[in-house]
Design an enzyme around this catalytic site. Structure first.
Site, short mmCIF file in Angstrom:
data_model
loop_
_atom_site.label_atom_id
_atom_site.label_comp_id
_atom_site.label_asym_id
_atom_site.label_seq_id
_atom_site.Cartn_x
_atom_site.Cartn_y
_atom_site.Cartn_z
CB CYS A 99 -0.89 -0.02 1.24
SG CYS A 99 -2.00 1.39 1.38
CG HIS A 141 -5.72 -2.37 -1.15
ND1 HIS A 141 -4.74 -2.98 -0.41
CD2 HIS A 141 -5.41 -1.03 -1.14
CE1 HIS A 141 -3.88 -2.07 0.03
NE2 HIS A 141 -4.27 -0.88 -0.40
CD GLU A 142 -6.77 1.50 -3.63
OE1 GLU A 142 -6.91 2.39 -2.76
OE2 GLU A 142 -5.66 1.02 -3.91
CG HIS A 145 -7.33 2.81 1.44
ND1 HIS A 145 -6.52 3.11 2.51
CD2 HIS A 145 -6.55 2.13 0.56
CE1 HIS A 145 -5.30 2.63 2.29
NE2 HIS A 145 -5.30 2.02 1.12
#
Length: 157
Positions: A99, A141-142, A145
């Protein structure tokens, strides 16, 4: 001026990002351009608005082979606004992730192999598409966030 990527420990990375209500807003369009630029400058395959301190549900997916991900498949870069996973496979794959907000650390993270995502593109068009394998991993993954979750929270023991 290039915006700085926030690093782990910054409390902004732990906040749930706000829904985008006006995609045509020049601020949102500039945010998308900034995120695209940073992704390529930093050899990433994706980035989220919170990583540069913007509490907006905007992610960039830009899978391409680079020094950090030499085997990444090519996918034209795209913005996903207010993305959400509406379904996923039962198959979970554990692969190494890194990341831009967690420098010099990588680790094995379980993610769904296949996902169906609903989102708006930068022109405001509603999209519903299936993504698989590496690209599905980037999106998950995003999306984490946007919900204040970092990949280190999901590491396999």
């Amino acid at each position: 001026m290039t915006k700085e990527i926030l690093l782990i420990g910054n409390p902004v990375l732990r906040i749930t990002a706000k829904e985008v209500t006006n995609i045509d807003n020049p601020k949102i369009q500039t945010l998308i351009d900034d995120l695209l630029k940073i992704t390529y400058q930093r050899h990433g395959v994706g980035i989220s608005a919170p990583q540069i301190g913007e509490s907006s549900r905007v992610i960039i997916v830009a899978s391409h082979a680079n020094i950090r991900y030499p085997d990444a498949p090519f996918l034209p870069p795209m913005a996903m606004i207010n993305p959400r996973i509406v379904s996923h496979s039962e198959d979970v794959v554990i692969r190494e992730e890194g990341c831009l907000s967690v420098e010099n650390q990588r680790g094995d993270v379980p993610r769904y192999k296949d996902i169906m995502v609903e989102y708006f593109d930068r022109a405001g068009n509603h999209q519903r598409k299936e993504y698989n394998n590496f690209v599905a991993r980037i999106i998950q993954h995003e999306l984490d966030h946007l919900n204040g979750i970092l990949f280190v929270d999901r590491l396999q023991e």
